[in-house]
Design a protein around this motif. Structure first.
Motif: not given
Lengths: 216, 93
Positions: A103-109, A131-135, A137-148
């Motif tokens: 995010a700091q470098t603006h090199l959006h791999a 917030q970062r994922a919403a702002e 497009d190049g970053l996406s986050v998927a969650y896996v919940y293991t207990r609840a």
């Protein structure tokens, strides 16, 4: 020395009055290493060092550190090649440093993160990741919940598996650089899933906690 | 040996920085026993005072052994065929 080279952790040393010392390595969580390092410490129930850092250490107390150290498990913002991150529990910390650096470098791999965590409450950096994922497009986050799972979550609590990686990770044909961090059993399972799915093993970097790192 | 607890070779960076001017954990080395080539950071680190052992992640052969005593250190690298080090550009000619 090249001060600008990125480093991944610091060693924290505690000294008891009888001369006994204990050293632990903690991942650096912040992007820039100027003269400040940010560490995120998860308390290990029967730990020797983490309970002191979590409960006893106060602002202004001196702390003996060595580093920053280790140039291997780092992402260098020099290319636009896609990056797949896979975190188990507090294994998110060094991966967060990569997300912040990007995010700091603006090199959006393109960055994708799969984050396996016990519960919503145990999620570290939850608001910042959202917030970062919403702002970005190049970053996406998927969650896996293991207990609840959180209310309304479309699937049951589960451990990460091959199907979940196939569904959420950058495809193997894009040859992403992969960084996997978490407890030993988690990291070894994910590395095996990635290998079986055709990801280039020379592009997979792993960081395992010791066996005392708990489970996620 | 495999049942004893280890962490990643990454965590050896602090001890090895006291000996080497460059970051040895990021260097690629070849195991003298099985021929595996990989970063020392991916080896298995066994850290018991007063020394450390980095073992091959594939065959558990000891690659690096470092023992420290008062005012001196002993370093045994015979488990490695070679180390390939990153040299900052401009300093390699």
């Amino acid at each position: 020395m090249a001060r600008s080279r990125r480093r991944q952790h610091v060693d924290v040393r505690l000294r008891a009055s009888d001369g006994y010392t204990a050293v632990r390595s903690y991942s650096i969580a912040n992007a820039a290493h100027g003269d400040r390092v940010e560490l995120t410490v998860e308390q290990v129930a029967d730990g020797e060092v983490s309970p002191y850092l979590v409960h006893t250490l106060s602002p202004g107390d001196p702390l003996e550190i060595r580093g920053p150290l280790g140039g291997w498990f780092v992402w260098r913002p020099v290319s636009l090649e896609p990056v797949q991150l896979v975190a188990g529990g507090s294994g998110i910390v060094p991966l967060m440093a990569m997300i912040r650096t990007r995010a700091q470098t603006h090199l959006h791999a393109p960055f994708r993160l799969i984050y396996s965590v016990r519960t919503l409450e145990a999620t570290i950096y939850s608001a910042e990741l959202q917030q970062r994922a919403a702002e970005d497009d190049g970053l996406s986050v998927a969650y896996v919940y293991t207990r609840a799972t959180p209310p309304g979550w479309p699937r049951a609590a589960q451990r990460i598996d091959a199907a979940l990686i196939a569904e959420n990770a950058l495809p193997a044909k894009e040859n992403p650089a992969c960084f996997v961090c978490g407890p030993t059993a988690f990291v070894e399972a994910v590395a095996e899933f990635l290998g079986e799915a055709g990801y280039d093993s020379s592009r997979i970097k792993t960081e395992r906690f010791g066996p005392s790192g708990g489970t996620s | 040996m495999s049942s004893r607890s280890y962490c990643d070779g990454n965590a050896a960076a602090g001890e090895l920085r006291d000996i080497f001017a460059v970051d040895i954990t990021a260097a690629a080395g070849q195991c003298a026993a099985c021929g595996m080539i990989g970063a020392l950071a991916q080896g298995h680190l066994y850290a018991f005072e007063p020394g450390i052992v980095v073992r091959c992640a594939v065959c558990e052969h000891p690659l690096v052994r470092l023992v420290k005593g008062p005012g001196r250190a002993w370093l045994d690298l015979r488990g490695l065929v070679y180390l390939q080090l990153e040299v900052p550009s401009g300093q390699n000619s």
